[in-house]
Design a protein around this motif. Structure first.
Motif, PDB file in Angstrom:
ATOM      1  N   THR A  80       0.844  -1.195   0.000  1.00 42.34           N
ATOM      2  CA  THR A  80       0.000   0.000   0.000  1.00 42.34           C
ATOM      3  C   THR A  80       0.881   1.247   0.000  1.00 42.34           C
ATOM      4  OG1 THR A  80      -0.194   0.157   2.429  1.00 42.34           O
ATOM      5  CG2 THR A  80      -1.802  -1.237   1.276  1.00 42.34           C
ATOM      6  N   GLY A  81       0.420   2.259  -0.693  1.00 42.26           N
ATOM      7  CA  GLY A  81       1.196   3.492  -0.779  1.00 42.26           C
ATOM      8  C   GLY A  81       2.509   3.296  -1.492  1.00 42.26           C
ATOM      9  N   THR A 115      -0.544   0.066  -4.354  1.00 36.11           N
ATOM     10  CA  THR A 115      -1.727   0.919  -4.320  1.00 36.11           C
ATOM     11  C   THR A 115      -1.301   2.371  -4.236  1.00 36.11           C
ATOM     12  OG1 THR A 115      -2.086   1.134  -1.917  1.00 36.11           O
ATOM     13  CG2 THR A 115      -2.868  -0.910  -2.991  1.00 36.11           C
ATOM     14  N   TYR A 116      -2.212   3.236  -4.635  1.00 34.54           N
ATOM     15  CA  TYR A 116      -1.989   4.674  -4.571  1.00 34.54           C
ATOM     16  C   TYR A 116      -3.306   5.333  -4.189  1.00 34.54           C
ATOM     17  CZ  TYR A 116      -4.313   4.640  -9.111  1.00 34.54           C
ATOM     18  OH  TYR A 116      -5.239   4.463 -10.123  1.00 34.54           O
ATOM     19  N   ASN A 117      -3.221   6.489  -3.570  1.00 34.98           N
ATOM     20  CA  ASN A 117      -4.430   7.185  -3.158  1.00 34.98           C
ATOM     21  C   ASN A 117      -4.938   8.115  -4.251  1.00 34.98           C
ATOM     22  OD1 ASN A 117      -6.538   8.152  -1.560  1.00 34.98           O
ATOM     23  ND2 ASN A 117      -5.287   9.755  -0.663  1.00 34.98           N
ATOM     24  N   LEU A 164      -6.480   3.018  -3.801  1.00 35.11           N
ATOM     25  CA  LEU A 164      -6.974   2.620  -2.476  1.00 35.11           C
ATOM     26  C   LEU A 164      -6.788   3.767  -1.503  1.00 35.11           C
ATOM     27  CD1 LEU A 164      -7.963   0.460  -0.390  1.00 35.11           C
ATOM     28  CD2 LEU A 164      -5.543  -0.095  -0.034  1.00 35.11           C
ATOM     29  N   VAL A 181      -6.644   4.116   2.224  1.00 32.37           N
ATOM     30  CA  VAL A 181      -6.551   3.220   3.386  1.00 32.37           C
ATOM     31  C   VAL A 181      -7.320   3.746   4.591  1.00 32.37           C
ATOM     32  CG1 VAL A 181      -4.361   2.174   2.690  1.00 32.37           C
ATOM     33  CG2 VAL A 181      -4.351   4.241   4.101  1.00 32.37           C
ATOM     34  N   ASN A 185       1.788  -3.150   4.704  1.00 30.07           N
ATOM     35  CA  ASN A 185       0.928  -2.026   5.081  1.00 30.07           C
ATOM     36  C   ASN A 185       1.798  -0.789   5.295  1.00 30.07           C
ATOM     37  OD1 ASN A 185      -1.842  -3.068   5.216  1.00 30.07           O
ATOM     38  ND2 ASN A 185      -1.055  -4.418   6.820  1.00 30.07           N
ATOM     39  N   ALA A 206       1.133   2.522   3.489  1.00 30.35           N
ATOM     40  CA  ALA A 206       0.526   3.822   3.200  1.00 30.35           C
ATOM     41  C   ALA A 206       0.258   4.615   4.471  1.00 30.35           C
ATOM     42  CB  ALA A 206      -0.774   3.628   2.429  1.00 30.35           C
ATOM     43  N   LEU A 227      -7.945  -3.658   6.848  1.00 24.13           N
ATOM     44  CA  LEU A 227      -7.464  -4.101   5.542  1.00 24.13           C
ATOM     45  C   LEU A 227      -6.780  -5.467   5.687  1.00 24.13           C
ATOM     46  CD1 LEU A 227      -7.133  -3.447   2.536  1.00 24.13           C
ATOM     47  CD2 LEU A 227      -4.891  -2.459   3.101  1.00 24.13           C
TER      48      LEU A 227
END
Length: 255
Positions: free
Chosen positions: A12-13, A36-38, A63, A65, A96, A98, A128
């Motif tokens: 994530t991130g 993933t990216y926001n 995503l 988070v 995890n 992000a 998550l």
């Protein structure tokens, strides 16, 4: 003839900073990655292309988070991508990573400020993980990102550090409860790192860099490239007996 399925890490991130370096270093270990990216799809796709240039498969998914209600639909999109792009329905490592920065003195912290950090750094990570563990392969692993601020204290970091402290406790429980599936869970705790995180407050301040250097045994602030290799190690067979641990990556800060 059957083929050996390559291992896959979900980070994530992963579009910038620590997450970007994690993705690239994990790829060097021969894994495929999903990041993933926001909001910054363009930067995420750049990372995907860099991974592909190293001969590995990669993909990116949006995503937030901190939006716990969106996790179910994220899992659906993730499993669809695993099937169509990676020819599988499970993955092997969840990182995890992000997060956002947030710095206020205790007397200045508002409930909204606190809740935003809570949703992103603790509640989001908790749920998550809960959502994705059913599609995590047995024998896989979870790496949660904490902070050196759970061990050392700097004013204005109480809320952020408290969330990270909760993550360290949660990680040990994950290691205990899912050990029967061969799933390992560990925490990394970066020290002061010069990235764009937290509005690049360290990266943009020479005074802060000098202060960090003065209390760090190796005499400098960290950079993103100091972190990814440790995460890559935890996503490898070399770390098969490392479980339930907090690994600080700070250059020896405030020893």
């Amino acid at each position: 003839m059957s083929t050996i399925q390559n291992k896959i890490a979900v980070i994530t991130g992963g579009s910038r900073g620590l997450g970007r370096d994690m993705a690239l270093r994990i790829t060097e270990r021969g894994l495929d990655v999903i990041i993933t990216y926001n909001s910054n799809a363009e930067e995420a796709l750049k990372v995907v292309e860099l991974v592909k240039q190293q001969g590995r498969k990669a993909a990116a998914l949006p995503l937030n988070v901190g939006d716990i209600k969106g996790f179910s639909s994220f899992r659906e999109r993730l499993t669809e991508m695993l099937t169509t792009v990676f020819d599988t329905d499970h993955f092997d490592f969840l990182v995890n990573n992000a997060g956002i920065g947030g710095y206020q003195l205790i007397g200045e912290v508002t409930e909204d400020f606190f809740d935003e950090l809570y949703n992103i750094h603790f509640k989001g990570v908790y749920f998550l993980t809960q959502e994705l563990i059913p599609v995590l392969n047995d024998g896989g692993g979870i790496i949660n990102v904490s902070s050196g601020l759970t061990r050392v204290t700097f004013p204005r970091s109480s809320a952020y550090a408290a969330m990270k402290g909760a993550i360290e406790v949660f990680t040990r429980y994950v290691a205990k409860e899912f050990g029967s599936r061969g799933i390992r869970a560990n925490t990394i705790a970066p020290g002061a790192i010069m990235t764009d995180f937290g509005n690049a407050h360290l990266k943009n301040s020479e005074d802060s860099q000098k202060m960090v250097s003065s209390v760090t045994a190796l005499g400098r602030p960290g950079v993103a490239e100091d972190i990814g290799g440790v995460v890559a190690f935890l996503c490898s067979e070399d770390a098969r007996w490392v479980n339930g641990q907090r690994i600080e990556i700070s250059g020896g800060m405030q020893l």
